[in-house]
Design an enzyme around this catalytic site. Structure first.
Site, PDB file in Angstrom:
ATOM      1  CD  GLU A  93      -3.223  -0.590   0.267  1.00 54.93           C
ATOM      2  OE1 GLU A  93      -3.212   0.055  -0.511  1.00 54.93           O
ATOM      3  OE2 GLU A  93      -3.745  -2.086  -0.310  1.00 54.93           O
ATOM      4  CB  SER A 531     -47.295 -37.474  28.496  1.00 50.89           C
ATOM      5  OG  SER A 531     -48.842 -37.340  27.919  1.00 50.89           O
TER       6      SER A 531
END
Length: 559
Positions: A93, A531
Protein backbone atom coordinates in the site's frame (compact mmCIF):
# COMPACT_ATOMS: atom_id res chain seq x y z
CA UNK A 1 0.86 59.00 -33.70
CA UNK A 2 -1.98 58.31 -31.14
CA UNK A 3 -2.15 54.58 -31.84
CA UNK A 4 0.72 53.48 -29.49
CA UNK A 5 -0.86 55.51 -26.65
CA UNK A 6 -4.16 53.71 -27.13
CA UNK A 7 -2.38 50.36 -27.12
CA UNK A 8 -0.53 51.19 -23.91
CA UNK A 9 -3.77 52.19 -22.15
CA UNK A 10 -5.44 48.94 -23.27
CA UNK A 11 -2.48 46.94 -22.06
CA UNK A 12 -2.57 48.70 -18.71
CA UNK A 13 -6.26 47.89 -18.29
CA UNK A 14 -5.66 44.25 -19.19
CA UNK A 15 -2.84 44.00 -16.67
CA UNK A 16 -4.96 45.61 -13.96
CA UNK A 17 -7.91 43.29 -14.68
CA UNK A 18 -5.61 40.26 -14.75
CA UNK A 19 -4.04 41.25 -11.44
CA UNK A 20 -7.48 41.74 -9.94
CA UNK A 21 -8.61 38.31 -11.19
CA UNK A 22 -5.48 36.69 -9.78
CA UNK A 23 -6.03 38.41 -6.43
CA UNK A 24 -9.70 37.33 -6.38
CA UNK A 25 -8.78 33.73 -7.28
CA UNK A 26 -5.97 33.63 -4.73
CA UNK A 27 -8.27 35.15 -2.12
CA UNK A 28 -11.00 32.65 -2.97
CA UNK A 29 -8.55 29.77 -2.73
CA UNK A 30 -7.22 31.09 0.58
CA UNK A 31 -10.75 31.59 1.91
CA UNK A 32 -11.72 28.14 0.68
CA UNK A 33 -8.76 26.57 2.44
CA UNK A 34 -9.56 28.49 5.60
CA UNK A 35 -13.15 27.27 5.43
CA UNK A 36 -12.03 23.68 4.80
CA UNK A 37 -9.55 23.90 7.67
CA UNK A 38 -12.29 25.04 10.03
CA UNK A 39 -14.74 22.40 8.78
CA UNK A 40 -12.29 19.52 9.26
CA UNK A 41 -13.30 17.01 11.94
CA UNK A 42 -11.33 16.96 15.16
CA UNK A 43 -8.35 14.61 15.04
CA UNK A 44 -8.48 11.56 17.23
CA UNK A 45 -5.75 10.21 19.44
CA UNK A 46 -5.04 6.54 19.99
CA UNK A 47 -6.88 6.78 23.31
CA UNK A 48 -9.94 8.14 21.48
CA UNK A 49 -10.03 5.19 19.10
CA UNK A 50 -12.97 3.04 20.16
CA UNK A 51 -13.86 0.94 17.11
CA UNK A 52 -16.82 -1.40 16.84
CA UNK A 53 -15.83 -4.79 18.25
CA UNK A 54 -17.41 -8.23 18.03
CA UNK A 55 -18.89 -9.63 21.25
CA UNK A 56 -18.20 -13.35 21.60
CA UNK A 57 -20.51 -15.83 23.30
CA UNK A 58 -19.33 -19.01 25.03
CA UNK A 59 -21.02 -22.01 26.60
CA UNK A 60 -20.48 -23.12 30.20
CA UNK A 61 -17.28 -24.99 29.19
CA UNK A 62 -15.69 -22.11 27.28
CA UNK A 63 -16.64 -23.29 23.79
CA UNK A 64 -17.54 -20.45 21.42
CA UNK A 65 -21.17 -20.67 20.32
CA UNK A 66 -21.82 -17.32 18.66
CA UNK A 67 -21.15 -13.64 18.05
CA UNK A 68 -23.00 -10.32 18.35
CA UNK A 69 -21.71 -7.46 16.20
CA UNK A 70 -22.23 -4.57 13.86
CA UNK A 71 -18.64 -4.97 12.67
CA UNK A 72 -16.64 -8.15 13.35
CA UNK A 73 -13.38 -6.88 14.79
CA UNK A 74 -10.87 -7.85 17.48
CA UNK A 75 -8.57 -5.04 18.62
CA UNK A 76 -4.86 -5.87 18.71
CA UNK A 77 -2.02 -3.62 19.96
CA UNK A 78 0.64 -2.59 17.45
CA UNK A 79 3.31 -4.36 19.50
CA UNK A 80 1.51 -7.69 18.93
CA UNK A 81 1.49 -7.37 15.13
CA UNK A 82 4.44 -9.24 13.51
CA UNK A 83 6.95 -7.02 11.72
CA UNK A 84 6.71 -9.03 8.49
CA UNK A 85 2.94 -8.50 8.46
CA UNK A 86 3.41 -4.73 8.84
CA UNK A 87 6.01 -4.80 6.07
CA UNK A 88 3.67 -6.72 3.80
CA UNK A 89 1.07 -3.96 4.10
CA UNK A 90 3.68 -1.26 3.59
CA UNK A 91 4.96 -2.98 0.44
CA UNK A 92 1.43 -3.41 -0.91
CA UNK A 93 0.00 0.00 0.00
CA UNK A 94 2.69 2.56 0.87
CA UNK A 95 6.38 1.58 0.92
CA UNK A 96 7.39 5.25 1.54
CA UNK A 97 5.22 5.45 4.65
CA UNK A 98 8.07 6.12 7.09
CA UNK A 99 9.56 8.79 4.79
CA UNK A 100 6.64 11.03 3.76
CA UNK A 101 4.70 13.51 5.87
CA UNK A 102 1.22 12.23 5.01
CA UNK A 103 1.31 12.83 1.25
CA UNK A 104 3.52 11.12 -1.34
CA UNK A 105 3.98 13.84 -4.00
CA UNK A 106 5.99 11.60 -6.31
CA UNK A 107 3.25 8.96 -6.24
CA UNK A 108 0.63 11.67 -6.88
CA UNK A 109 2.54 12.85 -9.96
CA UNK A 110 3.04 9.30 -11.20
CA UNK A 111 -0.68 8.49 -10.75
CA UNK A 112 -1.72 11.74 -12.49
CA UNK A 113 0.40 10.90 -15.54
CA UNK A 114 -0.92 7.32 -15.66
CA UNK A 115 -4.53 8.49 -15.38
CA UNK A 116 -4.05 11.15 -18.08
CA UNK A 117 -2.60 8.58 -20.45
CA UNK A 118 -5.44 6.15 -19.79
CA UNK A 119 -8.14 8.81 -19.89
CA UNK A 120 -9.60 7.47 -16.63
CA UNK A 121 -8.62 6.63 -13.06
CA UNK A 122 -6.36 3.59 -13.28
CA UNK A 123 -3.93 4.33 -10.44
CA UNK A 124 -4.25 5.86 -7.00
CA UNK A 125 -1.73 7.62 -4.82
CA UNK A 126 -3.32 7.57 -1.37
CA UNK A 127 -0.92 6.95 1.48
CA UNK A 128 -1.80 4.81 4.48
CA UNK A 129 -2.25 8.04 6.47
CA UNK A 130 -4.78 9.30 3.92
CA UNK A 131 -6.65 5.99 4.10
CA UNK A 132 -6.85 6.27 7.88
CA UNK A 133 -8.10 9.85 7.61
CA UNK A 134 -10.78 8.86 5.10
CA UNK A 135 -11.90 5.74 6.98
CA UNK A 136 -12.05 7.22 10.47
CA UNK A 137 -12.94 10.87 9.90
CA UNK A 138 -14.54 11.34 6.48
CA UNK A 139 -17.21 9.82 4.26
CA UNK A 140 -16.44 7.67 1.23
CA UNK A 141 -17.94 10.14 -1.28
CA UNK A 142 -15.76 10.61 -4.39
CA UNK A 143 -15.43 14.41 -4.69
CA UNK A 144 -12.49 16.81 -5.01
CA UNK A 145 -13.51 18.54 -1.76
CA UNK A 146 -13.30 15.24 0.12
CA UNK A 147 -9.87 14.52 -1.40
CA UNK A 148 -8.60 17.96 -0.31
CA UNK A 149 -9.96 17.38 3.22
CA UNK A 150 -8.29 13.97 3.22
CA UNK A 151 -4.92 15.50 2.28
CA UNK A 152 -5.19 18.24 4.92
CA UNK A 153 -6.20 15.75 7.59
CA UNK A 154 -3.37 13.40 6.64
CA UNK A 155 -0.81 16.16 7.14
CA UNK A 156 -2.30 17.17 10.47
CA UNK A 157 -2.44 13.52 11.54
CA UNK A 158 1.28 13.12 10.83
CA UNK A 159 1.95 16.09 13.15
CA UNK A 160 -0.16 14.73 16.01
CA UNK A 161 0.41 10.95 15.82
CA UNK A 162 3.46 8.73 15.57
CA UNK A 163 3.89 6.50 12.54
CA UNK A 164 3.28 3.45 14.73
CA UNK A 165 0.02 4.94 16.02
CA UNK A 166 -1.19 5.52 12.46
CA UNK A 167 -0.37 1.92 11.52
CA UNK A 168 -2.15 0.71 14.65
CA UNK A 169 -5.30 2.57 13.58
CA UNK A 170 -4.99 1.38 9.98
CA UNK A 171 -4.42 -2.32 10.68
CA UNK A 172 -7.27 -2.49 13.17
CA UNK A 173 -9.76 -0.52 11.09
CA UNK A 174 -9.58 -1.84 7.51
CA UNK A 175 -12.02 -4.33 6.00
CA UNK A 176 -10.80 -7.72 4.76
CA UNK A 177 -13.98 -9.32 3.41
CA UNK A 178 -15.90 -12.29 4.89
CA UNK A 179 -17.35 -9.84 7.44
CA UNK A 180 -13.91 -9.30 9.01
CA UNK A 181 -12.45 -5.96 10.14
CA UNK A 182 -8.87 -5.62 11.36
CA UNK A 183 -5.94 -7.98 10.91
CA UNK A 184 -6.56 -10.04 14.06
CA UNK A 185 -10.05 -11.18 13.08
CA UNK A 186 -9.04 -11.55 9.42
CA UNK A 187 -6.31 -14.02 10.47
CA UNK A 188 -8.85 -15.97 12.55
CA UNK A 189 -11.43 -15.95 9.75
CA UNK A 190 -9.22 -17.01 6.83
CA UNK A 191 -6.55 -19.09 8.57
CA UNK A 192 -7.95 -19.81 12.07
CA UNK A 193 -4.64 -18.69 13.53
CA UNK A 194 -3.44 -15.89 15.81
CA UNK A 195 -1.24 -13.26 14.14
CA UNK A 196 2.02 -14.63 15.51
CA UNK A 197 1.40 -18.03 13.86
CA UNK A 198 0.92 -16.70 10.31
CA UNK A 199 3.38 -17.73 7.59
CA UNK A 200 4.83 -15.17 5.17
CA UNK A 201 2.62 -16.60 2.40
CA UNK A 202 -0.49 -16.06 4.56
CA UNK A 203 0.60 -12.55 5.53
CA UNK A 204 0.94 -11.61 1.85
CA UNK A 205 -2.61 -12.79 1.15
CA UNK A 206 -3.96 -10.63 3.99
CA UNK A 207 -1.94 -7.62 2.82
CA UNK A 208 -3.41 -7.98 -0.67
CA UNK A 209 -7.03 -7.86 0.48
CA UNK A 210 -7.73 -4.20 1.48
CA UNK A 211 -7.35 -2.97 -2.12
CA UNK A 212 -10.45 -4.97 -3.16
CA UNK A 213 -11.65 -7.58 -0.61
CA UNK A 214 -14.18 -9.18 -2.97
CA UNK A 215 -12.01 -9.21 -6.09
CA UNK A 216 -9.01 -10.72 -4.26
CA UNK A 217 -10.96 -13.02 -1.92
CA UNK A 218 -9.01 -16.26 -1.39
CA UNK A 219 -12.31 -18.04 -0.73
CA UNK A 220 -14.23 -16.89 -3.81
CA UNK A 221 -11.47 -15.87 -6.25
CA UNK A 222 -8.39 -17.92 -5.49
CA UNK A 223 -6.57 -17.21 -8.79
CA UNK A 224 -6.71 -13.43 -8.37
CA UNK A 225 -5.87 -13.79 -4.67
CA UNK A 226 -2.77 -15.75 -5.65
CA UNK A 227 -1.77 -13.12 -8.24
CA UNK A 228 -2.13 -10.40 -5.62
CA UNK A 229 -0.15 -12.45 -3.09
CA UNK A 230 2.73 -12.87 -5.54
CA UNK A 231 2.66 -9.12 -6.26
CA UNK A 232 2.92 -8.34 -2.53
CA UNK A 233 5.78 -10.81 -2.04
CA UNK A 234 7.69 -9.38 -5.02
CA UNK A 235 7.17 -5.83 -3.75
CA UNK A 236 8.49 -6.88 -0.33
CA UNK A 237 11.60 -8.20 -2.05
CA UNK A 238 11.99 -5.07 -4.22
CA UNK A 239 11.95 -2.70 -1.26
CA UNK A 240 14.28 -4.92 0.78
CA UNK A 241 11.89 -6.28 3.43
CA UNK A 242 12.65 -9.88 2.44
CA UNK A 243 15.05 -11.62 0.04
CA UNK A 244 14.05 -12.71 -3.47
CA UNK A 245 14.57 -16.31 -2.36
CA UNK A 246 12.07 -15.88 0.50
CA UNK A 247 9.54 -14.34 -1.86
CA UNK A 248 9.91 -17.16 -4.39
CA UNK A 249 9.74 -19.84 -1.71
CA UNK A 250 6.59 -18.36 -0.12
CA UNK A 251 4.90 -18.00 -3.52
CA UNK A 252 5.26 -21.76 -4.05
CA UNK A 253 3.70 -22.71 -0.71
CA UNK A 254 0.19 -24.21 -0.77
CA UNK A 255 -2.03 -22.10 1.51
CA UNK A 256 -4.93 -23.51 3.51
CA UNK A 257 -7.94 -21.17 3.54
CA UNK A 258 -10.94 -21.69 5.82
CA UNK A 259 -14.55 -20.85 5.17
CA UNK A 260 -16.09 -18.48 7.69
CA UNK A 261 -17.33 -20.32 10.78
CA UNK A 262 -21.10 -20.63 10.94
CA UNK A 263 -22.50 -20.36 14.44
CA UNK A 264 -26.13 -20.27 13.27
CA UNK A 265 -26.50 -24.03 13.64
CA UNK A 266 -25.16 -24.28 17.20
CA UNK A 267 -27.92 -22.78 19.33
CA UNK A 268 -29.63 -19.99 17.36
CA UNK A 269 -32.75 -19.62 19.49
CA UNK A 270 -30.71 -19.57 22.70
CA UNK A 271 -28.33 -16.98 21.25
CA UNK A 272 -31.19 -14.72 20.20
CA UNK A 273 -32.70 -14.99 23.70
CA UNK A 274 -29.34 -14.06 25.26
CA UNK A 275 -29.02 -11.10 22.88
CA UNK A 276 -32.49 -9.79 23.75
CA UNK A 277 -31.84 -10.08 27.51
CA UNK A 278 -28.45 -8.35 27.28
CA UNK A 279 -29.78 -5.54 25.06
CA UNK A 280 -32.59 -4.88 27.54
CA UNK A 281 -30.12 -4.73 30.46
CA UNK A 282 -26.96 -3.23 28.90
CA UNK A 283 -28.17 -1.51 25.76
CA UNK A 284 -27.61 -2.33 22.10
CA UNK A 285 -24.37 -0.37 21.84
CA UNK A 286 -22.67 -2.36 24.60
CA UNK A 287 -23.78 -5.72 23.22
CA UNK A 288 -23.08 -5.10 19.53
CA UNK A 289 -20.11 -2.71 19.63
CA UNK A 290 -17.99 -3.14 22.75
CA UNK A 291 -16.44 -6.61 22.32
CA UNK A 292 -17.96 -8.30 25.36
CA UNK A 293 -17.03 -11.83 26.37
CA UNK A 294 -20.34 -13.45 27.29
CA UNK A 295 -20.32 -16.73 29.22
CA UNK A 296 -23.62 -18.58 29.33
CA UNK A 297 -25.17 -21.62 31.02
CA UNK A 298 -25.60 -23.55 27.77
CA UNK A 299 -23.83 -26.90 27.43
CA UNK A 300 -22.96 -27.23 23.73
CA UNK A 301 -22.59 -31.02 23.97
CA UNK A 302 -26.09 -31.34 25.46
CA UNK A 303 -27.45 -28.79 22.98
CA UNK A 304 -26.12 -30.85 20.05
CA UNK A 305 -27.55 -34.06 21.53
CA UNK A 306 -30.90 -32.34 22.09
CA UNK A 307 -31.02 -31.09 18.49
CA UNK A 308 -30.18 -34.54 17.12
CA UNK A 309 -32.83 -36.14 19.33
CA UNK A 310 -35.46 -33.57 18.37
CA UNK A 311 -34.81 -34.02 14.65
CA UNK A 312 -34.95 -37.82 15.00
CA UNK A 313 -38.29 -37.53 16.80
CA UNK A 314 -39.69 -35.19 14.17
CA UNK A 315 -38.60 -37.52 11.39
CA UNK A 316 -40.33 -40.46 13.08
CA UNK A 317 -43.50 -38.37 13.30
CA UNK A 318 -43.10 -37.25 9.71
CA UNK A 319 -42.72 -40.81 8.43
CA UNK A 320 -46.05 -41.72 10.02
CA UNK A 321 -47.66 -39.24 7.61
CA UNK A 322 -46.20 -40.98 4.54
CA UNK A 323 -43.62 -40.30 1.82
CA UNK A 324 -44.07 -37.04 -0.08
CA UNK A 325 -42.11 -38.29 -3.07
CA UNK A 326 -38.64 -37.78 -4.59
CA UNK A 327 -36.96 -34.38 -4.82
CA UNK A 328 -36.52 -34.76 -8.59
CA UNK A 329 -35.78 -37.37 -11.23
CA UNK A 330 -33.08 -37.77 -13.89
CA UNK A 331 -31.85 -40.71 -15.95
CA UNK A 332 -29.53 -38.77 -18.25
CA UNK A 333 -26.02 -40.28 -17.68
CA UNK A 334 -24.28 -36.89 -17.89
CA UNK A 335 -26.67 -35.28 -15.40
CA UNK A 336 -26.35 -38.27 -13.07
CA UNK A 337 -22.54 -38.01 -13.16
CA UNK A 338 -22.63 -34.26 -12.47
CA UNK A 339 -25.10 -34.80 -9.64
CA UNK A 340 -22.94 -37.45 -7.95
CA UNK A 341 -19.78 -35.32 -8.31
CA UNK A 342 -21.56 -32.26 -6.88
CA UNK A 343 -22.85 -34.34 -3.95
CA UNK A 344 -19.35 -35.71 -3.25
CA UNK A 345 -17.76 -32.23 -3.29
CA UNK A 346 -20.53 -30.80 -1.11
CA UNK A 347 -20.06 -33.57 1.47
CA UNK A 348 -16.29 -32.94 1.50
CA UNK A 349 -16.82 -29.19 2.03
CA UNK A 350 -19.23 -29.86 4.91
CA UNK A 351 -16.77 -32.23 6.56
CA UNK A 352 -13.66 -30.12 5.87
CA UNK A 353 -14.41 -26.37 5.92
CA UNK A 354 -11.04 -25.57 4.35
CA UNK A 355 -9.64 -25.25 0.86
CA UNK A 356 -6.01 -25.41 -0.26
CA UNK A 357 -4.76 -22.83 -2.77
CA UNK A 358 -2.06 -24.42 -4.93
CA UNK A 359 0.94 -22.49 -6.37
CA UNK A 360 -1.01 -21.99 -9.63
CA UNK A 361 -3.79 -20.25 -7.69
CA UNK A 362 -6.35 -22.98 -8.13
CA UNK A 363 -7.94 -24.89 -5.31
CA UNK A 364 -6.72 -28.39 -4.59
CA UNK A 365 -8.84 -30.61 -6.82
CA UNK A 366 -10.80 -33.37 -5.16
CA UNK A 367 -10.38 -35.37 -8.36
CA UNK A 368 -12.89 -37.13 -10.55
CA UNK A 369 -15.55 -39.38 -9.13
CA UNK A 370 -14.29 -42.91 -8.47
CA UNK A 371 -17.16 -44.91 -9.92
CA UNK A 372 -15.33 -48.16 -9.09
CA UNK A 373 -14.81 -47.23 -5.41
CA UNK A 374 -13.90 -50.39 -3.47
CA UNK A 375 -15.79 -50.27 -0.19
CA UNK A 376 -14.37 -53.55 1.09
CA UNK A 377 -10.80 -52.38 0.52
CA UNK A 378 -11.04 -48.69 1.45
CA UNK A 379 -13.91 -48.57 3.91
CA UNK A 380 -16.12 -45.50 4.23
CA UNK A 381 -14.67 -42.30 2.71
CA UNK A 382 -13.94 -39.64 5.34
CA UNK A 383 -16.73 -37.37 4.16
CA UNK A 384 -19.64 -39.78 4.76
CA UNK A 385 -20.22 -40.84 8.37
CA UNK A 386 -22.79 -43.08 10.02
CA UNK A 387 -25.95 -41.06 10.77
CA UNK A 388 -25.35 -38.46 8.05
CA UNK A 389 -28.12 -37.64 5.58
CA UNK A 390 -27.34 -36.79 1.94
CA UNK A 391 -28.97 -36.71 -1.46
CA UNK A 392 -28.72 -39.90 -3.51
CA UNK A 393 -30.06 -41.14 -6.82
CA UNK A 394 -31.91 -44.44 -7.32
CA UNK A 395 -30.01 -46.63 -9.77
CA UNK A 396 -32.19 -49.76 -9.59
CA UNK A 397 -35.34 -51.08 -7.92
CA UNK A 398 -35.54 -54.83 -7.24
CA UNK A 399 -39.00 -55.88 -6.08
CA UNK A 400 -38.07 -59.58 -6.07
CA UNK A 401 -35.42 -59.09 -3.38
CA UNK A 402 -37.15 -56.07 -1.84
CA UNK A 403 -34.21 -53.71 -2.41
CA UNK A 404 -33.66 -50.21 -3.77
CA UNK A 405 -30.14 -49.45 -5.04
CA UNK A 406 -29.05 -45.85 -4.41
CA UNK A 407 -25.84 -44.11 -5.44
CA UNK A 408 -24.46 -41.43 -3.09
CA UNK A 409 -21.29 -39.76 -4.39
CA UNK A 410 -18.78 -42.62 -4.89
CA UNK A 411 -20.74 -45.18 -2.91
CA UNK A 412 -23.64 -47.45 -3.74
CA UNK A 413 -26.00 -48.49 -1.00
CA UNK A 414 -29.13 -50.52 -0.44
CA UNK A 415 -32.45 -49.68 1.17
CA UNK A 416 -34.27 -52.73 2.53
CA UNK A 417 -38.06 -52.81 2.09
CA UNK A 418 -38.33 -53.48 5.83
CA UNK A 419 -36.98 -49.98 6.58
CA UNK A 420 -39.14 -48.18 4.01
CA UNK A 421 -42.57 -49.72 4.56
CA UNK A 422 -43.66 -46.33 5.90
CA UNK A 423 -43.16 -44.73 2.45
CA UNK A 424 -46.85 -44.87 1.46
CA UNK A 425 -48.52 -41.93 -0.23
CA UNK A 426 -49.84 -39.56 2.46
CA UNK A 427 -53.43 -40.44 3.30
CA UNK A 428 -55.02 -39.06 6.48
CA UNK A 429 -57.94 -41.50 6.07
CA UNK A 430 -55.73 -44.50 6.84
CA UNK A 431 -53.75 -45.41 9.94
CA UNK A 432 -50.02 -45.41 9.30
CA UNK A 433 -49.47 -48.78 11.00
CA UNK A 434 -52.10 -50.45 8.81
CA UNK A 435 -51.02 -48.91 5.50
CA UNK A 436 -47.55 -50.22 4.59
CA UNK A 437 -46.04 -50.58 1.14
CA UNK A 438 -45.05 -54.12 0.17
CA UNK A 439 -42.41 -53.48 -2.49
CA UNK A 440 -39.89 -50.66 -3.20
CA UNK A 441 -41.41 -49.79 -6.59
CA UNK A 442 -44.50 -48.47 -4.80
CA UNK A 443 -42.40 -45.52 -3.64
CA UNK A 444 -39.28 -45.31 -5.83
CA UNK A 445 -38.22 -45.68 -9.43
CA UNK A 446 -34.93 -45.43 -11.30
CA UNK A 447 -33.58 -41.87 -11.47
CA UNK A 448 -35.37 -40.60 -8.35
CA UNK A 449 -33.33 -38.14 -6.30
CA UNK A 450 -34.05 -38.78 -2.62
CA UNK A 451 -32.65 -38.10 0.81
CA UNK A 452 -30.98 -41.13 2.37
CA UNK A 453 -29.44 -41.71 5.77
CA UNK A 454 -26.29 -43.81 6.18
CA UNK A 455 -27.02 -46.39 8.89
CA UNK A 456 -24.28 -48.98 8.35
CA UNK A 457 -20.87 -49.41 6.79
CA UNK A 458 -21.98 -52.74 5.30
CA UNK A 459 -25.46 -53.78 4.22
CA UNK A 460 -27.03 -56.73 6.02
CA UNK A 461 -30.58 -58.05 6.25
CA UNK A 462 -31.88 -61.09 8.12
CA UNK A 463 -35.02 -60.99 5.93
CA UNK A 464 -32.89 -61.15 2.79
CA UNK A 465 -30.74 -63.98 4.18
CA UNK A 466 -33.85 -66.12 4.76
CA UNK A 467 -35.21 -65.26 1.32
CA UNK A 468 -31.92 -66.18 -0.37
CA UNK A 469 -31.64 -69.40 1.62
CA UNK A 470 -35.05 -70.52 0.32
CA UNK A 471 -34.29 -69.59 -3.27
CA UNK A 472 -30.67 -70.79 -3.05
CA UNK A 473 -29.48 -67.57 -4.68
CA UNK A 474 -26.25 -65.76 -3.79
CA UNK A 475 -25.95 -62.08 -3.01
CA UNK A 476 -22.89 -60.10 -1.88
CA UNK A 477 -24.13 -57.32 0.37
CA UNK A 478 -20.72 -56.38 1.78
CA UNK A 479 -19.92 -54.14 -1.19
CA UNK A 480 -22.91 -51.92 -0.42
CA UNK A 481 -23.49 -49.51 2.45
CA UNK A 482 -26.73 -49.71 4.44
CA UNK A 483 -29.10 -46.81 3.76
CA UNK A 484 -32.54 -45.75 4.89
CA UNK A 485 -34.99 -43.58 2.99
CA UNK A 486 -35.26 -40.17 4.65
CA UNK A 487 -37.12 -36.87 4.24
CA UNK A 488 -37.13 -33.44 5.84
CA UNK A 489 -39.90 -33.11 8.43
CA UNK A 490 -42.56 -30.44 8.01
CA UNK A 491 -43.64 -30.40 11.67
CA UNK A 492 -41.96 -28.15 14.26
CA UNK A 493 -40.77 -28.81 17.79
CA UNK A 494 -39.49 -27.14 20.95
CA UNK A 495 -37.28 -28.24 23.83
CA UNK A 496 -36.02 -26.65 27.03
CA UNK A 497 -33.54 -28.49 29.26
CA UNK A 498 -33.05 -26.99 32.74
CA UNK A 499 -30.59 -27.93 35.47
CA UNK A 500 -32.91 -28.77 38.37
CA UNK A 501 -30.34 -27.79 41.00
CA UNK A 502 -29.76 -24.17 39.94
CA UNK A 503 -32.22 -23.37 37.16
CA UNK A 504 -29.54 -23.03 34.44
CA UNK A 505 -30.72 -23.55 30.87
CA UNK A 506 -28.56 -26.31 29.39
CA UNK A 507 -30.23 -26.61 25.99
CA UNK A 508 -32.91 -24.74 24.08
CA UNK A 509 -34.62 -25.56 20.79
CA UNK A 510 -37.21 -23.15 19.48
CA UNK A 511 -37.74 -24.74 16.07
CA UNK A 512 -36.06 -26.67 13.29
CA UNK A 513 -34.73 -23.77 11.19
CA UNK A 514 -33.97 -20.35 12.69
CA UNK A 515 -33.35 -18.79 9.27
CA UNK A 516 -36.84 -19.71 8.08
CA UNK A 517 -38.61 -18.76 11.31
CA UNK A 518 -37.28 -16.88 14.34
CA UNK A 519 -40.41 -17.74 16.33
CA UNK A 520 -39.13 -19.37 19.52
CA UNK A 521 -41.59 -22.11 20.31
CA UNK A 522 -39.77 -22.94 23.54
CA UNK A 523 -40.59 -19.52 25.03
CA UNK A 524 -43.20 -17.83 22.85
CA UNK A 525 -45.63 -20.60 21.98
CA UNK A 526 -48.65 -20.89 24.31
CA UNK A 527 -49.15 -24.65 24.34
CA UNK A 528 -50.36 -27.19 26.89
CA UNK A 529 -47.55 -29.17 28.46
CA UNK A 530 -49.25 -32.50 27.73
CA UNK A 531 -47.61 -35.68 28.98
CA UNK A 532 -44.38 -33.83 29.74
CA UNK A 533 -46.10 -32.55 32.90
CA UNK A 534 -46.43 -36.11 34.24
CA UNK A 535 -42.79 -36.12 35.37
CA UNK A 536 -43.49 -33.05 37.54
CA UNK A 537 -46.57 -34.74 39.09
CA UNK A 538 -44.61 -37.92 39.80
CA UNK A 539 -41.71 -35.98 41.30
CA UNK A 540 -44.15 -34.16 43.60
CA UNK A 541 -45.63 -37.52 44.66
CA UNK A 542 -42.20 -38.92 45.49
CA UNK A 543 -41.49 -35.82 47.59
CA UNK A 544 -44.64 -36.64 49.62
CA UNK A 545 -43.58 -40.22 50.34
CA UNK A 546 -45.29 -42.10 47.52
CA UNK A 547 -43.37 -44.80 45.65
CA UNK A 548 -43.76 -46.66 42.35
CA UNK A 549 -46.01 -49.35 43.94
CA UNK A 550 -48.31 -47.01 45.88
CA UNK A 551 -52.00 -47.71 45.12
CA UNK A 552 -54.39 -44.83 44.61
CA UNK A 553 -58.16 -44.83 44.27
CA UNK A 554 -58.95 -43.83 40.68
CA UNK A 555 -62.33 -42.28 41.43
CA UNK A 556 -63.82 -38.78 41.36
CA UNK A 557 -63.18 -36.62 44.41
CA UNK A 558 -65.84 -34.14 45.52
CA UNK A 559 -64.92 -31.14 47.64
Amino acid sequence: MDEPVVKKSHLKKILLISAAVVIVIAGSIFAGFQYLQKSLPQLITVDDYTPLLVSQVYDRNGKKIGEFFRERRILVPYSKIPKNLVNAFLAAEDDQFFKHGGLNYLAILRAAIANLRAGKNVQGASTITQQVAKTLLLTSEKTYVRKIKEALLAQRMEDDLSKEDILYLYLNQIYFGQGSYGVALAAQTYFRKPLDKLSLAEMAILAGLPKAPSAYSPVHNSVRAKERQVYVLNRMAEVGFISKEEAARSALEPVKIYLRENYKDSAPFFLETVRQILVSKLGEEAVLDQGLHIHTSLDLTKQTAAQDSAIDGLKELDKRQGFRGPLSNTVDPKEVGEFLLHTRNKLITEERPERVIQPDGKFEDYGQLDVQYDLKKNGLPFYFKIGKTAEGIVSKVDDELGLAYVRVAELEGLIDIETMQWARKPNPEKRFDLDHIQKPSQALKMGDVVLVKLVGERFGSLRLQKLLAKSKKSFEGSKYVALELDQEPTAECALLSIDQENGDILAMIGGTNFEKSQYNRALQAARQTGSSFKSIVYASAFDRGYNASTLLMDAPVVF
